[in-house]
Each structure stands twice: as C-alpha cells, then as structure tokens.
Design a protein around this motif. Structure first.
Motif, short mmCIF file in Angstrom:
data_model
loop_
_atom_site.label_atom_id
_atom_site.label_comp_id
_atom_site.label_asym_id
_atom_site.label_seq_id
_atom_site.Cartn_x
_atom_site.Cartn_y
_atom_site.Cartn_z
N UNK A 303 12.78 -2.35 0.21
CA UNK A 303 12.66 -0.91 -0.01
C UNK A 303 11.32 -0.54 -0.65
N UNK A 304 10.74 -1.50 -1.42
CA UNK A 304 9.46 -1.22 -2.07
C UNK A 304 8.28 -1.90 -1.37
N UNK A 305 8.53 -2.39 -0.14
CA UNK A 305 7.42 -2.84 0.70
C UNK A 305 7.07 -4.31 0.64
N UNK A 306 7.78 -5.11 -0.14
CA UNK A 306 7.49 -6.53 -0.20
C UNK A 306 8.04 -7.24 1.04
N UNK A 320 7.56 -14.08 0.94
CA UNK A 320 6.92 -14.97 1.92
C UNK A 320 5.84 -15.82 1.26
N UNK A 321 5.71 -17.05 1.74
CA UNK A 321 4.67 -17.97 1.25
C UNK A 321 3.39 -17.72 2.04
N UNK A 322 2.75 -16.60 1.73
CA UNK A 322 1.56 -16.17 2.47
C UNK A 322 0.66 -15.37 1.54
N UNK A 323 -0.62 -15.31 1.88
CA UNK A 323 -1.54 -14.43 1.14
C UNK A 323 -1.10 -12.98 1.30
N UNK A 324 -0.45 -12.70 2.43
CA UNK A 324 0.05 -11.35 2.70
C UNK A 324 1.49 -11.27 2.21
N UNK A 328 1.53 -3.19 2.79
CA UNK A 328 0.21 -2.54 2.80
C UNK A 328 -0.90 -3.49 3.25
N UNK A 329 -0.65 -4.78 3.15
CA UNK A 329 -1.64 -5.78 3.54
C UNK A 329 -1.25 -6.52 4.82
N UNK A 330 -0.30 -5.97 5.56
CA UNK A 330 0.31 -6.66 6.70
C UNK A 330 -0.72 -7.23 7.67
N UNK A 331 -0.58 -8.52 7.97
CA UNK A 331 -1.44 -9.19 8.93
C UNK A 331 -0.59 -10.22 9.67
#
Length: 362
Positions: A303-306, A320-324, A328-331
């Motif tokens: 709900x808060x975008x994570x 997620x185990x990612x830099x993203x 807002x940083x979705x890649x």
C-alpha cells in the motif's frame, strides 16, 4: 485442544492482531517462530536447504507476468485465517500519489496481469478512479480480489457488479465453502448469505455464466489446520452444490494452502497445531512445484509502494533483494536479476500440487 480453544479465537478475531496488540502482530516474532524451534534444532529442514537439493537455491525469477498491488489493509471482515491481518480497524491505505506511480509502471511493464488486492480493495476511496485509469493501460487480465460481502456491505457498493463489468474486470472472490456453517466459521456470522447474494448479483450481469467473457473465479482455503484437497474435485463439488442450491455459476475454483503467517499462525499456535502443520507442509513438499511458485513471475506492491516477491513476503516485510525496492524506482531489468527472498512459510506454496494466488501450480 483445537476444539476447546476455538470459541476464544473466534471472539478475539473480531479485531485484527494489530488492534488487539497480539504478540504475532510483531513481524519479528513471526520470523523468530518460522526460523526457530523445529527448524533451528534440525527436526525439519530449512526451505533453502530443501530446494538446494534440486538446484533451485538461490531461487530466481522468470519473466514477469503479474503485477500484484495491495491498495490497503482495510476490510469489512475479520477472517480467522487472514494472512494480511486485515479488518475495519486497519487504516493503511494506498494514496493517489502512490497509485500514480503504480499507473506509470503498469503502462510500461512487461506484465500481462494486474492483480488488485487488499483487505477489501474496494474500500480504498480512490479504488474506482484507479480501476478506471488502470483499465486504459490495456492489461490482458485485470483482476480484482473481492471478498464478495463488500458488495452488500453498504449501498455505495451495490453497483460494483456493473462497475466491474464496465471495465471488464476479472473478479476473483473468496468463498471458503459451499455450506453456511464452514464459511461463517472462518469468515464470520452472516458472511455466507451475503456472499451468495453477491454471487447471484454478479451472475445477473453476466459474470461466471457459461461462454461469458466476464470471468468469475472462486478461492477456497481450508477452515482448519489441514491442506486443501484436489482442486479439480473440489471445483466439481462447489459447482454442483452452488448451482443446485442457489442457481449460481462460476468459472474456476482456486485451492490455496493457508500459509503459517499472521492470523493463521496465531490460530495454529493457539490451537496447538503449529508443529503438526509444519510437519504436514514439509512432508507434502513437491519439488515439481518449486519452478512455478508465484514469486517467480510476480512482483507484489504494498500500500505504501514497497516491492516484494509475493503477497506473503509483503506481510512479513521481506522486501525484494534488489537495489530497486520501491515503486518510485521501478526497473524491471534490475528486478529480474535478483534472488527471491524465502523462509519456511514458502513450504505452503510447494506442498502437494503447489499453491499460488492462481491456484495449484504443479
């Protein structure tokens, strides 16, 4: 033990774990239980060791197919086994600003399925606006997970069947059983009758009818500390009973295993069934189900975008185990190059024929 404790559990479940300050409202406490006890002392193998035996550790994603967005934990029900710990007292709601970020991703993602969930997603004040905007993106399969009773909860929701039809929404609805007793035991008094009324109203606008493109699927999960039976056999039983008793039609039934987190974990411990249930999950582990578990083709948005590998990891705050890590940083390229975060609750998705939000996987 289980029968004697049930009235107390049912009474307590009128509020979420968070609202009653339950011990298992703490995610750290849940993880302590899942990683300790019979796993820490070696009685049962850790999930990572089990999948390592077949060369699947670390577990890696396949092509992204499903973007699952949880628009809030608020719900008009307080179900006994809810892994979200949803309820009327939960105020976590996705804002329009976060929805705008999600819409940008929806327009550009390679995913072909958009899956909106909650709580009761319809209770988000921006729900209809979000559906209208998301429908324009041309997603192939647009799912809304409805608990059915929300359609009858208030006059402002009475037109939801027509609204869903207008936007060609695929309705996936919770239905614990085709009998009143088993449904109300898990979901609360009166839920069965309201669910039947809602299903009839969905049928009336064309949902679930033979040869209809308006998809209506039901979700079954067991009412106690046991695994679901054969999905196809249960679907036949549900279709026969609901048609004969109420004239209700639907397309498919999805059988989902209850995962040992949140309120279901609380139930297992309170009824003294936790260890037996974990033994049952591990004994039913099916290596063939591992390659197709939902986390391999899904990204879950809170709900808060994570960002999370699945809805269950979201409830354990296993990002997620990612830099993203945030919408807002979705890649998508970076997300596709990650290891999937796992723990012992993952046995629930690999037991028997496997389990996902779309039913069995093996």
């Amino acid at each position: 033990m289980e029968q004697s404790i049930l009235p107390e559990i049912k009474k307590a479940a009128k509020k979420s774990l968070k609202a009653r300050d339950g011990e298992l409202a703490s995610i750290n406490k849940q993880m302590e239980i899942l990683n300790g006890g019979i796993f820490a002392d070696g009685e049962l193998p850790y999930f990572k060791d089990k999948i390592a035996e077949i060369g699947h550790h670390p577990l890696r994603p396949n092509k992204l197919e499903i973007l699952q967005i949880n628009v809030g934990y608020m719900c008009n029900q307080v179900c006994e086994h809810c892994h979200v710990d949803a309820g009327p007292d939960r105020k976590e709601i996705m804002t329009r600003e976060t929805m705008e970020l999600c819409l940008e991703v929806i327009r550009n993602t390679g995913a072909h399925t958009l899956d909106l969930t909650g709580g009761a997603p319809e209770m988000n004040p921006n729900f209809r606006w979000f559906v209208e905007e998301a429908a324009k993106a041309g997603i192939k399969d647009f799912i809304v997970r409805s608990n059915l009773t929300i359609i009858r909860a208030n006059k402002k929701y009475y037109d939801l069947p027509e609204f869903f039809k207008k936007h060609n929404v695929h309705v996936v609805s919770s239905m614990p059983h085709y009998t009143r007793g088993k449904t109300d035991k898990q979901r609360g008094d009166g839920v069965f009758d309201k669910s039947i009324k809602a299903l009839q109203e969905l049928n009336a606008v064309g949902y679930g009818m033979p040869n209809s493109d308006l998809r209506l699927d039901l979700v079954y999960n067991p009412s106690g500390a046991f695994l679901p039976g054969d999905q196809m056999a249960m679907e036949r039983d549900f279709k026969k009973a609901l048609d004969e008793d109420f004239g209700i039609q639907f397309h498919n039934l999805f059988a989902i295993t209850n995962l040992p987190i949140s309120r279901f974990l609380d139930y297992l411990i309170a009824s003294d069934n936790y260890e037996d249930y974990m033994y049952a999950l591990v004994e039913a582990y099916n290596p063939a189900a591992v390659a197709n578990v939902m986390c391999t083709n899904t990204i879950s948005v809170s709900w808060d975008g994570w960002l999370y590998d699945c809805d269950f990891n979201q409830m354990l705050d296993l990002k997620v185990a990612s830099k993203v890590k945030h919408i807002k940083d979705y890649n998508e390229d970076l997300l596709n190059d990650r290891n999937i975060v796992i723990s012992q609750h993952c046995y629930g998705c690999t037991a028997g024929a496997g389990s996902s939000c779309q039913g069995t996987v093996a």
